[in-house]
Design a protein around this motif. Structure first.
Motif, PDB file in Angstrom:
ATOM      1  N   GLY A  90       0.905  -1.298  -0.106  1.00 52.84           N
ATOM      2  CA  GLY A  90       0.085  -0.190   0.020  1.00 52.84           C
ATOM      3  C   GLY A  90       0.880   1.247   0.197  1.00 52.84           C
ATOM      4  O   GLY A  90       1.871   1.160   0.499  1.00 52.84           O
ATOM      5  N   ASP A  92       0.631   3.527   1.939  1.00 51.95           N
ATOM      6  CA  ASP A  92       0.743   3.490   3.483  1.00 51.95           C
ATOM      7  C   ASP A  92       2.162   3.098   3.863  1.00 51.95           C
ATOM      8  O   ASP A  92       2.760   3.848   4.786  1.00 51.95           O
ATOM      9  CB  ASP A  92      -0.095   2.489   4.344  1.00 51.95           C
ATOM     10  N   ILE A  95       4.690   5.844   2.615  1.00 51.81           N
ATOM     11  CA  ILE A  95       4.661   6.948   3.988  1.00 51.81           C
ATOM     12  C   ILE A  95       5.525   6.515   5.229  1.00 51.81           C
ATOM     13  O   ILE A  95       6.443   7.396   5.551  1.00 51.81           O
ATOM     14  CB  ILE A  95       3.198   7.094   4.200  1.00 51.81           C
ATOM     15  N   PHE A 116      -4.805  12.937   5.623  1.00 52.87           N
ATOM     16  CA  PHE A 116      -4.771  11.582   5.831  1.00 52.87           C
ATOM     17  C   PHE A 116      -3.895  11.535   7.085  1.00 52.87           C
ATOM     18  O   PHE A 116      -2.759  11.714   7.102  1.00 52.87           O
ATOM     19  CB  PHE A 116      -3.923  10.923   4.486  1.00 52.87           C
ATOM     20  N   TYR A 119       0.148  10.502   8.031  1.00 54.13           N
ATOM     21  CA  TYR A 119       1.302  11.121   7.868  1.00 54.13           C
ATOM     22  C   TYR A 119       1.691  11.754   9.601  1.00 54.13           C
ATOM     23  O   TYR A 119       3.065  11.154   9.562  1.00 54.13           O
ATOM     24  CB  TYR A 119       1.107  12.698   7.263  1.00 54.13           C
ATOM     25  N   CYS A 159      -1.730  16.652   0.228  1.00 51.65           N
ATOM     26  CA  CYS A 159      -2.580  15.734   0.090  1.00 51.65           C
ATOM     27  C   CYS A 159      -3.506  16.105  -1.091  1.00 51.65           C
ATOM     28  O   CYS A 159      -4.447  16.793  -0.772  1.00 51.65           O
ATOM     29  CB  CYS A 159      -3.466  14.921   1.087  1.00 51.65           C
ATOM     30  N   ASN A 163      -7.870  13.748   1.486  1.00 50.51           N
ATOM     31  CA  ASN A 163      -8.595  12.931   2.031  1.00 50.51           C
ATOM     32  C   ASN A 163      -8.741  13.627   3.602  1.00 50.51           C
ATOM     33  O   ASN A 163      -7.374  13.414   4.358  1.00 50.51           O
ATOM     34  CB  ASN A 163      -8.097  11.397   2.337  1.00 50.51           C
ATOM     35  N   ASP A 190       0.692  13.357  -2.019  1.00 49.98           N
ATOM     36  CA  ASP A 190       0.137  12.074  -1.968  1.00 49.98           C
ATOM     37  C   ASP A 190      -1.060  12.363  -2.942  1.00 49.98           C
ATOM     38  O   ASP A 190      -2.084  12.929  -2.837  1.00 49.98           O
ATOM     39  CB  ASP A 190      -0.480  11.990  -0.588  1.00 49.98           C
ATOM     40  N   ALA A 192      -3.026   9.669  -4.099  1.00 46.72           N
ATOM     41  CA  ALA A 192      -4.030   8.162  -3.985  1.00 46.72           C
ATOM     42  C   ALA A 192      -5.195   8.059  -4.769  1.00 46.72           C
ATOM     43  O   ALA A 192      -5.460   7.409  -5.419  1.00 46.72           O
ATOM     44  CB  ALA A 192      -4.089   7.864  -2.559  1.00 46.72           C
ATOM     45  N   TYR A 193      -5.787   9.559  -5.004  1.00 46.98           N
ATOM     46  CA  TYR A 193      -7.012   9.581  -5.731  1.00 46.98           C
ATOM     47  C   TYR A 193      -6.781  10.241  -6.905  1.00 46.98           C
ATOM     48  O   TYR A 193      -7.675  10.917  -7.716  1.00 46.98           O
ATOM     49  CB  TYR A 193      -8.178  10.348  -5.002  1.00 46.98           C
ATOM     50  N   THR A 220      -1.451   4.468  -5.876  1.00 47.34           N
ATOM     51  CA  THR A 220      -1.870   3.379  -5.180  1.00 47.34           C
ATOM     52  C   THR A 220      -2.747   2.552  -6.179  1.00 47.34           C
ATOM     53  O   THR A 220      -3.206   3.248  -7.284  1.00 47.34           O
ATOM     54  CB  THR A 220      -2.787   3.340  -3.959  1.00 47.34           C
ATOM     55  N   SER A 222      -4.871   0.729  -4.768  1.00 46.87           N
ATOM     56  CA  SER A 222      -5.991   0.381  -3.684  1.00 46.87           C
ATOM     57  C   SER A 222      -7.247   0.804  -4.197  1.00 46.87           C
ATOM     58  O   SER A 222      -8.465   0.505  -3.705  1.00 46.87           O
ATOM     59  CB  SER A 222      -5.853   0.831  -2.170  1.00 46.87           C
ATOM     60  N   LYS A 223      -7.188   1.936  -4.879  1.00 46.15           N
ATOM     61  CA  LYS A 223      -8.392   2.907  -5.130  1.00 46.15           C
ATOM     62  C   LYS A 223      -8.999   2.641  -6.736  1.00 46.15           C
ATOM     63  O   LYS A 223      -9.684   1.580  -6.670  1.00 46.15           O
ATOM     64  CB  LYS A 223      -8.190   4.422  -5.105  1.00 46.15           C
TER      65      LYS A 223
END
Ligand SMILES: Cc1ncc(COP(=O)(O)O)c(C=O)c1O
Length: 370
Positions: A90, A92, A95, A116, A119, A159, A163, A190, A192-193, A220, A222-223
């Motif tokens: 991840g 994650d 980070i 998020f 951090y 971010c 998030n 970051d 992620a999205y 990522t 993951s999304k």
């Protein structure tokens, strides 16, 4: 009693969205709608499923330490060098690796006030000092973040989209910020999205990566790729930084099934675009519904929305749980009357709106009676 390091007493365990299995057990419900962890409700690519099946025969064997085949494929796609990519369990984990590798005790790390939570946790674990900067309308205040940078600052997290608010920072403001952040300060973007962001105000940072040696981009699988359970994300940065992180990471941090599924997912842009389009439709439906209900919300560029329901978030959360719907209450994030809802499938979005409407009508009826 054996005492942990003092930093450990300053942090709490991560509080995830309530798992479906847990709510089923608690309420005896068979159908649960989870709109709490910004997962992809449309699943994952069938190519990933095939790749996992065929990789199963390799389970007795450790994976390669740096996922070179996947790195090569991703590098070609992103037009970076494979040695500029580090994979993690991840994003994650990336980070955590960044904090583990770079934060000395007392180093300051600038981040948005509501962002998020990993951090802050990772910075505190290393003895660093999180410097949280108030947001403006749910958006990073880049001017104030810049003002907070001093000689003790080691890292800045942006971010984008953020998030839990879903907001992005304005393109030109971010470009100026990137230019101004001193080169001794690591700037972690970051993203992620990233795949969900479709605003013309969203800045593509990747073309800037080789220009700014202090820049790191996190993404990522993951999304939008729907592989959250497999745990695979990555960081893009200078090859020198990657070489440092590789010394700190566990040798086999990314498992074979995750590598195979991620690699196959990169061959299925159709699935990704379908997910993005369905998410956009869901976003419009929810935004329109909130408008009709006169509820304010942060403009989102992600697969979730933070909406002000004008009632105690915890109460709304409990009400929706009874209906079998899991969302995230905002009081845990500093927004006591807001909830964060992951955009779901069409029927799930409709059911969520029906239940929210029922809750608000009931609440208004009670207020009018008293
Ligand atoms: C902004 C942000 N960064 C990073 C992550 C971590 O994602 P993962 O570890 O699944 O890649 C998340 C997960 O929700 C997130 O919202």
């Amino acid at each position: 009693m054996i005492q942990p390091r003092s930093q450990i007493n300053q942090i709490a365990m991560y509080s995830p969205g309530k798992p479906v299995e847990e709510l089923k057990r608690e309420k005896g419900l068979s159908k649960i709608i989870k709109m709490a962890s910004n997962e992809n409700p449309f699943g994952y690519s069938p190519l990933a499923a095939e790749a996992i099946q065929s990789e199963m025969k390799e389970l007795p064997f450790y994976p390669e330490v740096t996922s070179p085949i996947l790195a090569e494929k991703l590098a070609n796609r992103l037009e970076v060098s494979p040695d500029q990519i580090i994979f993690g369990s991840g994003s994650d984990e990336v980070i955590r690796l960044l904090s583990r590798t770079y934060i000395n005790e007392g180093d300051e790390v600038v981040m948005a006030g509501v962002t998020f939570p990993r951090y802050k946790t990772n910075v505190v674990i290393e003895g660093g000092v999180p410097v949280e900067i108030d947001m403006q309308n749910g958006t990073h205040d880049l001017d104030a973040m810049y003002q907070a940078i001093n000689e003790k600052t080691k890292m800045v997290f942006v971010c984008n989209p953020n998030n839990p608010t879903g907001t992005i920072v304005e393109k030109e403001a971010l470009r100026r910020f990137i230019e101004k952040v001193p080169s001794h300060v690591m700037l972690v973007m970051d993203e992620a999205y990233y795949e969900y962001a479709d605003s013309s105000q969203y800045l593509e940072t990747l073309p800037l990566l080789n220009q700014y040696e202090n820049m790191v981009i996190l993404r990522t699988f993951s999304k939008v790729y729907g592989l959250a359970a497999l745990r695979i994300g990555y960081g893009l940065m200078s090859s020198e930084m990657v070489s440092h992180l590789r010394k700190v990471k566990e040798p086999f941090n990314v498992n074979r099934l995750a590598e195979a599924a991620a690699s196959a997912s990169l061959d299925d842009d159709e699935f990704m675009h379908e997910s993005i389009n369905l998410n956009r439709e869901g976003r419009e439906y929810l935004n329109n519904s909130f408008d009709h209900m006169n509820l304010g919300y942060f403009p989102t560029q992600t697969n979730f929305i933070m909406v002000d329901v004008g009632a105690p978030a915890e109460e709304v959360y409990e009400y929706l749980l009874d209906e079998g719907i899991i969302i995230r209450p905002g009081h845990l994030m500093g927004y006591p009357t807001m909830i964060r809802v992951t955009i779901g499938k069409k029927e799930d979005n409709q059911r969520f709106i029906e239940c929210l409407q029922a809750y608000l009508e009931k609440k208004n009826a009670n207020v009018n009676q008293s």
